[in-house]
Structure formats: C-alpha cells, structure tokens
Design a protein around this motif. Structure first.
Motif, PDB file in Angstrom:
ATOM      1  N   LEU A 116      14.983 -15.626  -2.643  1.00  0.00           N
ATOM      2  CA  LEU A 116      16.244 -16.294  -2.308  1.00  0.00           C
ATOM      3  C   LEU A 116      16.029 -17.740  -1.875  1.00  0.00           C
ATOM      4  N   ALA A 117      14.968 -17.968  -1.096  1.00  0.00           N
ATOM      5  CA  ALA A 117      14.716 -19.326  -0.591  1.00  0.00           C
ATOM      6  C   ALA A 117      14.368 -20.279  -1.734  1.00  0.00           C
ATOM      7  N   ASP A 123      24.200 -19.143   1.793  1.00  0.00           N
ATOM      8  CA  ASP A 123      23.874 -18.226   2.894  1.00  0.00           C
ATOM      9  C   ASP A 123      24.391 -16.810   2.655  1.00  0.00           C
ATOM     10  N   ALA A 124      25.453 -16.658   1.879  1.00  0.00           N
ATOM     11  CA  ALA A 124      26.016 -15.329   1.624  1.00  0.00           C
ATOM     12  C   ALA A 124      24.981 -14.385   1.034  1.00  0.00           C
ATOM     13  N   PHE A 125      24.052 -14.919   0.254  1.00  0.00           N
ATOM     14  CA  PHE A 125      23.049 -14.070  -0.393  1.00  0.00           C
ATOM     15  C   PHE A 125      22.088 -13.438   0.610  1.00  0.00           C
ATOM     16  N   ASN A 126      21.936 -14.044   1.768  1.00  0.00           N
ATOM     17  CA  ASN A 126      21.082 -13.449   2.798  1.00  0.00           C
ATOM     18  C   ASN A 126      21.718 -12.218   3.436  1.00  0.00           C
ATOM     19  N   LEU A 127      23.061 -12.091   3.291  1.00  0.00           N
ATOM     20  CA  LEU A 127      23.763 -10.945   3.864  1.00  0.00           C
ATOM     21  C   LEU A 127      23.818  -9.762   2.899  1.00  0.00           C
ATOM     22  N   ALA A 151      17.424 -10.444  -9.537  1.00  0.00           N
ATOM     23  CA  ALA A 151      15.999 -10.206  -9.275  1.00  0.00           C
ATOM     24  C   ALA A 151      15.617 -10.710  -7.886  1.00  0.00           C
ATOM     25  N   ALA A 152      16.178 -11.857  -7.487  1.00  0.00           N
ATOM     26  CA  ALA A 152      15.898 -12.392  -6.150  1.00  0.00           C
ATOM     27  C   ALA A 152      16.457 -11.476  -5.059  1.00  0.00           C
ATOM     28  N   LEU A 153      17.651 -10.911  -5.294  1.00  0.00           N
ATOM     29  CA  LEU A 153      18.234  -9.964  -4.331  1.00  0.00           C
ATOM     30  C   LEU A 153      17.364  -8.720  -4.180  1.00  0.00           C
ATOM     31  N   LEU A 154      16.928  -8.158  -5.308  1.00  0.00           N
ATOM     32  CA  LEU A 154      16.090  -6.961  -5.249  1.00  0.00           C
ATOM     33  C   LEU A 154      14.722  -7.267  -4.658  1.00  0.00           C
TER      34      LEU A 154
END
Length: 392
Positions: A116-117, A123-127, A151-154
C-alpha cells in the motif's frame, strides 16, 4: 517461427522502452508496445514493418501452446484468455480474431507484490484490510490497475493476519507467498471452469477472504453476496466508472421484482466501492486517482432507496471526505493538479463533472497568480448607433 524465436521477440519488445504495460501483435502493423500509455513500434533485427496474417497466427498458436480448451474458445467464441511466461516476465494473454485474422495482446504482469505504501494509495486503503466480512469492490476500465490495487490489499492482509485466502483469477497475476496468511490461488480454465462454479466451491474451502477476479454475471454476483453474508470478506472487480454506476450495474442484473431485496442485500454487505483511473503525469508515467464510497448511514440509505436530489453517491462522497475517508474522482484530480502532478488539460479531460474541476483549476491558478481566462481587456464600442459617413 518456433517457440524460442517467439520468446526472443517478446523479450526484445519488453526491453525496447521503459514503463511497458502491453505488447500488441496486429496484422499489417509492426510489433508494438504500450509504454507510458502510448502505443509505439519496436525496432527488431531484421525490422518487421508489417506483420502478415501467417505471422500473427504463428504467434497465436505458440501462445496457446496446444491447449485444446483455448483452441475451442478461440474458434467458437472468437477470443480466448490465458497466461504465458518467458524467463523475463509473465503475461496475461488475449488472442482474438478480427476480419478472419488473429491478433494478440499481452499484458505484462508484475512479479513484485506491491504494498500500500509503495502505491501511495489514499488513507482509506489502510482501513480496508481490517474488514471482517462483506464486500469490497474495485472498479475501472481495463488496464486501470485494479488487479495491482487488490494485490496490495491482500499483501497487507498477508503481512498481518493468519487467515486462509482463496483467489479465483483469470489468469493468476501476482503469485503471493505464504507469510502469515495461507494462499490458494486458482486459475480459470486450469483449476475451475467459471467464476460462479469456482466461487461455489470456495464456500466449501473454509476461507476467510475470497478474491473473485471479476463479477461478470448475475450468478457470480449472487454467490458473492451469499459469501459476504455468511461471514466471508469478498473482494472483486467490475468494469464500471464510479460508485454510483457500480451499484446501478449490480441492481440492473436482477429483475424489477427483486430490486428491493437486492438493494437491501447490497446495503448490508458492501463495505467499500473504489473506482480507479490512470492519468498521464507531467514528465511521464501515470498516476492512479480514486473515487471512494464507504458504507455509512447516508450511503446505505441511497443503496436502499436509490439516488435522489441531495442524496446522490457523488454528493455523499464529496461531503464525507474528511470524516469517512471518502472522495470523488474530481476531488482527487483537483488535488493532483494542485500538486503539479497533472496538467490542466489532463485534469479536465478525466473529470467526472468538468465544471467542478474547471472551477478548482481556476482557484489554484488564482492562488499561483496565473491568468484564469484568455479573454483580453475589452473596450467600449463608441461607434454604436452611428451611421456610415458620420464623424466619430
């Protein structure tokens, strides 16, 4: 041409330019690649100025590599999807007929799992990885980076949670290592025949998270809703423009008699809807911008009742930016222009509501002390009402 020669040509195409996304093999055109969003020819030795129908068919047959299922799909449906690998890279391949000739498009698949970084996502993706159940949908056009975002979320889940994850993909794009999580990655054609049947089987495979490559039809959506209602987190993609169109597309897959029920199910299960677009950046490369809808009291009401004046998803996202990590494409594009990442022409061209982005552009230009209009100072016409030959 033999397989070794095909692989060598593919490697040459990959090395021809930086930021290559696709390889394009079309009759009466040279070998081409899409680099930074532009389709450009590739120099080879000897130079291939115009591919013949025979040459593109040889490419297609080598990429199919004797797979009977792919041959059947190509002949009966006019196209087929597969994966292909050379020493340098893996590809998602689509072979299709056009005017009784064959063309091939190969999408380069990244081998490094993104985080993600690295992607600099909002920022929503961190939640999102903290969700226990329900549905997360990532939408956008083909080639907009939906698979990379998922893929970044998983990967974030893989780093933090000891859970079982089943993926249903066409084809497998990112091969996830087993870190904290345990992955079982299944590919359409080789491991299951349709997304619906793969999803039905996944419900018996005890996963906590199910990735469905694409919600293509009503049956897949129905099973995805069922999975999210029974304690699973389902993440998937749709080819829709934004959050409002995504909800409308899913509702439209069902009959009018079922609309009330499907709206209730969506309101109960959808956690996030994320739209994604890739914009050309100033200086080269592309920038991902996002349209983000979160399930809140207001958005749930619009899912249940449908959009109305003052209760559109666009307005809900616009108002929920600071508090709920929501945003519209136009807000994201305006911010990218303010930071000097995209040009004014790009910002306006990719906007959902051009008037809103144009006003934001004018505000930024005023703050920078730039001219906001091309209209020069006008002078009063003092000759108005005077006839010909009269003195001024």
């Amino acid at each position: 041409m033999r397989k070794a020669e095909i692989d060598q040509l593919l490697a040459t195409m990959l090395d021809s330019y930086p930021n290559i996304a696709d390889l394009n093999i079309t009759v009466r055109r040279p070998l081409q690649v899409e680099a930074s969003g532009q389709l450009v020819p590739v120099k080879t030795s000897p130079m291939i100025d115009n591919l013949t129908p025979f040459q593109t068919e040889i490419f297609a047959l080598n990429l199919i590599n004797g797979d009977r299922r792919l041959c059947t799909h190509l002949l009966s449906q006019g196209s087929c999807d597969s994966s292909y690998q050379i020493q340098k890279a893996r590809f998602r391949v689509n072979i299709f007929s056009q005017r009784s000739q064959y063309s091939c498009v190969l999408r380069k698949l990244e081998t490094t799992i993104p985080c993600l970084a690295d992607l600099k996502l909002p920022d929503a993706f961190n939640l999102m990885p903290a969700e226990k159940n329900g549905m997360i949908l990532v939408t956008g056009a083909t080639g907009s980076g939906k698979s990379t975002t998922l893929a970044a979320l998983l990967n974030e889940v893989n780093l933090t949670k000891a859970v079982h994850i089943v993926t249903l993909e066409d084809p497998i794009e990112f091969v996830h290592p087993n870190l904290k999580a345990t992955f079982n990655q299944r590919e359409l054609g080789g491991d299951f025949d349709t997304f619906a049947s793969g999803l039905k089987a996944a419900l018996r495979q005890a996963p906590k998270i199910i990735l469905v490559g694409e919600m293509r039809d009503r049956e897949t959506v129905e099973l995805g809703l069922k999975a999210s209602e029974t304690g699973h987190l389902v993440v998937s993609t749709l080819h829709t423009v934004d959050a409002g169109q995504t909800i409308g597309r899913i509702v439209g897959m069902f009959s009018q008699e079922e609309e009330k029920q499907i709206r209730q199910r969506l309101a109960d299960t959808v956690r996030w809807v994320v739209g994604q677009r890739l914009l050309p950046k100033i200086g080269g490369g592309r920038l991902a911008v996002h349209d983000i809808l979160r399930n809140t009291i207001r958005s749930k009401e619009s899912m249940l009742q449908g959009e109305s004046d003052g209760k559109t998803f666009y307005e809900i996202q616009e108002a929920g930016r600071g508090t709920y990590n929501m945003q519209t494409f136009d807000q994201a594009i305006s911010e990218a222009y303010e930071k000097g990442l995209v040009s004014e022409e790009t910002a306006v061209a990719y906007a959902s509501r051009k008037a809103i982005v144009m006003r934001a552009v004018d505000r930024v230009k005023q703050l920078r002390g730039e001219k906001t209009t091309d209209v020069e100072l006008m002078k009063i016409d003092t000759d108005y009402g005077k006839g010909p030959g009269k003195k001024k």
